[in-house]
Design an enzyme around this catalytic site. Structure first.
Site, PDB file in Angstrom:
ATOM      1  N   LYS A 243     -10.753   4.036  12.105  1.00 40.84           N
ATOM      2  CA  LYS A 243     -11.691   2.930  11.877  1.00 40.84           C
ATOM      3  C   LYS A 243     -12.491   2.594  13.139  1.00 40.84           C
ATOM      4  O   LYS A 243     -12.106   2.941  14.250  1.00 40.84           O
ATOM      5  CB  LYS A 243     -10.933   1.697  11.380  1.00 40.84           C
ATOM      6  CG  LYS A 243     -10.154   1.948  10.092  1.00 40.84           C
ATOM      7  CD  LYS A 243     -11.066   2.432   8.971  1.00 40.84           C
ATOM      8  CE  LYS A 243     -10.387   2.547   7.619  1.00 40.84           C
ATOM      9  NZ  LYS A 243      -9.249   3.440   7.539  1.00 40.84           N
TER      10      LYS A 243
HETATM   11  C1  LIG Z   1     -11.732   1.260   1.832  1.00 42.58           C
HETATM   12  C2  LIG Z   1     -10.335   1.229   2.395  1.00 42.58           C
HETATM   13  N1  LIG Z   1      -9.503   0.263   1.989  1.00 42.58           N
HETATM   14  C3  LIG Z   1      -8.250   0.159   2.469  1.00 42.58           C
HETATM   15  C4  LIG Z   1      -7.767   1.054   3.399  1.00 42.58           C
HETATM   16  C5  LIG Z   1      -6.346   0.958   3.823  1.00 42.58           C
HETATM   17  O1  LIG Z   1      -6.167   0.766   5.179  1.00 42.58           O
HETATM   18  P1  LIG Z   1      -4.884   1.309   5.944  1.00 42.58           P
HETATM   19  O2  LIG Z   1      -5.022   2.778   6.102  1.00 42.58           O
HETATM   20  O3  LIG Z   1      -4.919   0.579   7.256  1.00 42.58           O
HETATM   21  O4  LIG Z   1      -3.688   0.944   5.137  1.00 42.58           O
HETATM   22  C6  LIG Z   1      -8.605   2.074   3.859  1.00 42.58           C
HETATM   23  C7  LIG Z   1      -8.120   3.042   4.864  1.00 42.58           C
HETATM   24  O5  LIG Z   1      -8.671   4.096   5.040  1.00 42.58           O
HETATM   25  C8  LIG Z   1      -9.917   2.166   3.341  1.00 42.58           C
HETATM   26  O6  LIG Z   1     -10.757   3.137   3.728  1.00 42.58           O
END
Ligand SMILES: Cc1ncc(COP(=O)(O)O)c(C=O)c1O
Length: 397
Positions: free
Chosen positions: A194
């Site tokens: 990210k």
């Molecule tokens: C659109 C979206 N929502 C939620 C998430 C979930 O985040 P995490 O990987 O920190 O659990 C991601 C992760 O790539 C994402 O791209």
């Protein structure tokens, strides 16, 4: 064989230095390695980051949590969404957006996206609302923002909660307000890919005092250690906390963030102008309400044969990773409710079966059109980045 005609674009991620070493040293020597403990809240970096990130997004409260998936799950739990409820989710997103709905035992209803932003289509939402619908999750996918004006109006009309999934849009703003501050709860991810990252991490934001308290309790085993007594919010929960190590990295990374955001936005605008002038290439539609542009992936649409071949050649010629959008959730190999016995409640399987949803726009984006370049590439100089439109022109012939 395609050949690279210029220098490969130089990029790296993450970017770090002495600042991160210093904050990590402070945590180590303090012995306060987690902010939350049964004895009370200690530690310095988690509250510091929470305040700074919430302020940047113009919202009253912010809470660090373990990751972005958990942020979504806790948002749903805080809103008391569970068995028997439906939550409308875009069919084009990372699987976590829908998986979080499954994990609170509600039904994710997948709807299609807009062709020129790849964000949830408000018309498709209107058609999917039922008496069981409790919320919708808008994902600001790649470099686009969902139509928050229309989504807010739909939510008001049908008495729904709007949850913003901002995992791709750190720092973006809508008419001067930070993303994540417009819905009832906004959720972020700080996973390593990210645009603001600490390896793994997540964030919930809200303007509601009551929801802030409930989220706080939900992330910390149902406790409210900072305010013991009659105001305790007692809820069944688990451990979804972040550590001070991650918060220390976030504090240091966030110092770098505003300048990175600005540079990515400027370079994205230049790329939009240069690529938009090429026949058959369509930059994503920028909504006029977007007053600040936080980027995760830089995306555009390719109108021609063999998008996979085009992406491979563009990557070869520029030296940067070039990908497609996610595989739509009605066919994603990572979204498989059937493989977990916990979802096999009578009648539930038919409701959560992802193949019952039709997602032609998302499918077209995945199969035929999408070109996505990761945000760290946008931190290169414009001199280097110009090789992207140059390569596109060569490939288009
Ligand atoms: C659109 C979206 N929502 C939620 C998430 C979930 O985040 P995490 O990987 O920190 O659990 C991601 C992760 O790539 C994402 O791209």
């Amino acid at each position: 064989m395609p050949t690279r005609t210029g220098q490969a674009i130089a990029y790296r991620w993450p970017i770090f230095g002495d600042e991160e070493l210093e904050t990590l040293r402070v945590v180590l020597e303090s012995g306060e390695w987690s902010h939350a403990s049964p004895a009370g809240y200690v530690g310095r970096y988690e509250p510091e980051f929470e305040r700074a990130f919430a302020d940047f997004h113009t919202v009253k409260h912010g809470l660090c949590v373990a990751n972005g998936t958990v942020a979504l799950q806790l948002a749903l739990e805080a809103l008391d969404i569970g068995a028997g409820d439906e939550v409308i989710v875009p069919g084009l997103t990372w699987q976590a957006t829908a998986a979080a709905v499954l994990d609170v035992n509600a039904v994710p209803v997948l709807v299609d996206v807009e062709p020129d932003t790849w964000c949830i289509d408000p018309d498709a939402i209107e058609a999917a609302v039922t008496p069981a619908t409790r919320a919708l999750i808008a994902v600001h996918l790649y470099s686009s923002l969902a139509d928050l004006d229309r989504l807010t109006a739909i939510c008001e009309r049908h008495d729904l909660h709007l949850i913003e999934d901002c995992a791709h849009s750190h720092g973006s703003a809508w008419k001067g307000r930070g993303v994540g501050s417009i819905g009832t709860i906004g959720c972020f991810s700080f996973q390593s890919s990210k645009s603001l990252n600490c390896g793994e991490g997540g964030f919930c934001m809200t303007s509601s005092d009551a929801l802030r308290d409930r989220l706080d309790s939900l992330r910390n085993c149902g406790r409210r250690p900072e305010r013991p007594g009659p105001s305790w919010t007692r809820v069944q929960s688990g451990n979804y906390r972040l550590t001070e190590w991650q918060a220390a990295i976030l504090v240091s990374q966030f110092e770098r963030f505003p300048a990175q955001l600005e540079l990515r936005a400027v370079n994205a605008e230049r790329l939009d102008a240069a690529l938009g002038a090429i026949d058959g290439i369509h930059p994503m539609r920028r909504r006029e309400q977007m007053t600040r542009h936080g980027l995760y992936g830089y995306a555009f649409r390719y109108d021609g044969a063999d998008a996979a071949g085009f992406r491979a050649r563009l990557g070869e010629e520029t030296g940067v990773p070039v990908g497609s959008v996610y595989e739509p959730l009605n066919r994603s190999p990572l979204y498989l409710p059937r493989t977990k016995r916990r979802y096999e409640v009578p009648g539930q399987w038919e409701r959560i079966d992802p193949t019952r949803f039709d997602l032609p726009v998302a499918t077209r984006a995945y199969e035929c059109e999408s070109v996505v370049i990761p945000h760290e590439v946008l931190l290169a100089s414009w001199d280097e980045l110009q090789s992207i439109p140059e390569a596109v022109e060569r490939i288009r012939g």
